[in-house]
Design a protein around this motif. Structure first.
Motif, short mmCIF file in Angstrom:
data_model
loop_
_atom_site.label_atom_id
_atom_site.label_comp_id
_atom_site.label_asym_id
_atom_site.label_seq_id
_atom_site.Cartn_x
_atom_site.Cartn_y
_atom_site.Cartn_z
N MET A 33 0.75 -1.29 -0.36
CA MET A 33 -0.29 -0.27 0.02
C MET A 33 0.83 1.13 -0.19
O MET A 33 0.70 2.71 -0.45
CB MET A 33 -0.95 0.50 1.16
CG MET A 33 -2.21 -1.28 1.28
SD MET A 33 -3.28 -0.96 -0.26
CE MET A 33 -4.13 0.15 -0.06
N ARG A 37 0.19 4.51 -2.83
CA ARG A 37 0.04 5.67 -2.46
C ARG A 37 1.03 6.57 -3.08
O ARG A 37 0.83 7.80 -3.93
CB ARG A 37 0.32 5.29 -1.10
CG ARG A 37 -1.33 5.38 -0.74
CD ARG A 37 -1.34 5.57 1.35
NE ARG A 37 -0.98 4.61 2.17
CZ ARG A 37 -0.46 3.64 2.31
NH1 ARG A 37 -2.26 3.02 2.00
NH2 ARG A 37 0.13 3.05 3.60
N LEU A 57 -8.33 -4.52 -2.44
CA LEU A 57 -7.69 -2.29 -1.73
C LEU A 57 -6.73 -2.12 -2.24
O LEU A 57 -7.10 -0.91 -2.42
CB LEU A 57 -7.56 -2.85 -0.45
CG LEU A 57 -7.75 -1.36 0.69
CD1 LEU A 57 -8.60 -1.14 0.98
CD2 LEU A 57 -6.27 -1.76 1.92
N ASN A 58 -5.71 -2.72 -3.08
CA ASN A 58 -5.25 -2.18 -4.17
C ASN A 58 -5.44 -1.78 -5.06
O ASN A 58 -5.27 -0.47 -5.44
CB ASN A 58 -3.84 -3.67 -4.34
CG ASN A 58 -4.63 -4.50 -4.79
OD1 ASN A 58 -5.84 -5.18 -5.34
ND2 ASN A 58 -3.69 -5.60 -4.39
N ASP A 60 -8.60 -1.47 -5.86
CA ASP A 60 -9.95 -0.40 -5.00
C ASP A 60 -8.70 1.17 -5.43
O ASP A 60 -9.87 2.00 -5.56
CB ASP A 60 -10.59 -1.08 -4.07
CG ASP A 60 -12.48 0.03 -3.86
OD1 ASP A 60 -13.11 -0.38 -4.87
OD2 ASP A 60 -12.44 0.82 -3.18
N LEU A 61 -8.00 0.82 -4.60
CA LEU A 61 -7.23 2.15 -4.08
C LEU A 61 -7.12 2.97 -5.44
O LEU A 61 -7.15 4.64 -5.83
CB LEU A 61 -5.75 2.30 -3.70
CG LEU A 61 -5.00 3.76 -3.24
CD1 LEU A 61 -6.03 4.37 -1.79
CD2 LEU A 61 -3.99 2.76 -2.43
#
Lengths: 102, 244
Positions: A33, A37, A57-58, A60-61
């Motif tokens: 993550m 970012r 999550l990867n 989706d971010l």
């Protein structure tokens, strides 16, 4: 001796606009993550993403930050937390070229 | 005895599992998980039972890879799949409602289900709703196909489709679902009206036997306890409490 370590920002700089990026983390676990970012801080765009085995999550971010043009996966879900909201919203709006695999 | 639709389906599944089989249960599948554990307790003590996210029944490290590898090696006798749409030809849909490129509903995706539909020797489809919205003439997207050309390697495929209203059998020659058994409390007419495609009724259609006291008691004690950690909400809301 050759220095093998590099900073997060330098590592993220390798990924340029339109790059094909592969992530092996799945729903919530083991996703890099901080690296993702760092990519987003550079404002990278139109990435093509492949997630194995599935994403969460990867992806989706990256989708929420409008950094993806194309996404290849067998699934995208936030594990026990249910649907991946940015993924679903972007696909309903037709914002990403989707490549579903089994 | 009163029972929930989910309990009824678990009992149906328990009766369909064959002793000695290697059975896999994937993610988000509390009904088959309950059915298979019930089968192990009552009817099929020699199962090799693999239930994802259930510590007692998952002999591999975390993740679903090993289960998929077993199927790919042809080692899975039975697997369970669900979907947002099913059609007459045995296709199921886990992807979208509407246009693939601009869907009204988008689901997570196949998650290996298409491969499992081809490689497990028998697949039981299940869905807790039997309505014309689920059982449609043609699925909006074929996640897994019921019928494939001969050139496609396939170890198995659809065997049954279990709902709270019916048990559909698979006619391999015709490549379509047939109404084999009507669940207790339903009727042939009700099943046909709840199905969005023209459902063929078997000439030997019969009523399924309601869950027995023994099945429900086992489900609500031993099975419930074994599933409580993996599916706390399900066992709390769908598996009834034993009353003295």
């Amino acid at each position: 001796m050759k220095e093998k370590l590099t900073s997060l920002a330098e590592a993220a700089a390798v990924v340029t606009d339109g790059a094909l990026l592969g992530l092996t983390s799945s729903t919530l676990d083991n996703a890099p993550m901080a690296f993702l970012r760092a990519l987003l801080r550079r404002g990278v765009k139109k990435l093509r993403l492949v997630t194995l085995t599935g994403g969460g999550l990867n992806a989706d971010l990256l989708i929420g930050a409008e950094a993806l043009a194309e996404y290849e996966t067998c699934s995208c879900v936030l594990g026990p937390y249910g649907a991946a909201p940015n993924f679903q919203r972007a696909l309903r709006a037709g914002l990403i070229k989707m490549k579903d695999t089994t | 005895m009163l029972y929930s639709p989910e309990e009824l389906m678990a009992v149906t599944i328990a009766r369909e599992v064959r002793d000695g089989e290697t059975v896999g249960v994937g993610a988000v599948s509390p009904i088959p998980a309950a059915g298979c554990i019930l089968a192990e307790q009552l009817y099929a003590p020699h199962l090799t039972l693999i239930i994802l996210d259930c510590e007692e029944y998952y002999p591999f490290p975390a993740g679903s890879s090993e289960l998929h590898f077993m199927a790919q090696r042809g080692e899975l006798d039975l697997f369970f799949l669900s979907g947002i749409q099913f059609d007459r030809r045995g296709n199921f849909n886990l992807h979208v409602i509407g246009d693939y490129n601009a869907p009204t509903v988008r689901m997570a995706g196949a998650y290996g289900s298409a491969m499992l539909y081809y490689m497990a020797h028998r697949v039981i489809l299940f869905r807790d709703q039997h309505t014309p919205r689920v059982f449609v003439e043609k699925v909006d997207f074929v996640t897994g196909a019921g019928v494939t050309p001969e050139s496609v390697h396939r170890e198995g495929g659809p065997a049954l489709c279990v709902t709270p209203k019916a048990i559909l059998g698979w006619d391999t020659a015709a490549g379509e679902w047939v109404l084999d058994q009507v669940q207790p409390g339903s009727s042939v007419e009700e099943v046909k009206q709840s199905t969005g495609f023209s459902l063929r009724v078997s000439s030997t259609v019969q009523s399924a036997a309601p869950p027995t006291e023994q099945e429900l008691l086992m489900l609500r004690t031993v099975v419930k306890a074994k599933l409580a950690r993996s599916y706390p909400e399900f066992v709390r809301e769908k598996i009834l409490t034993v009353t003295a």
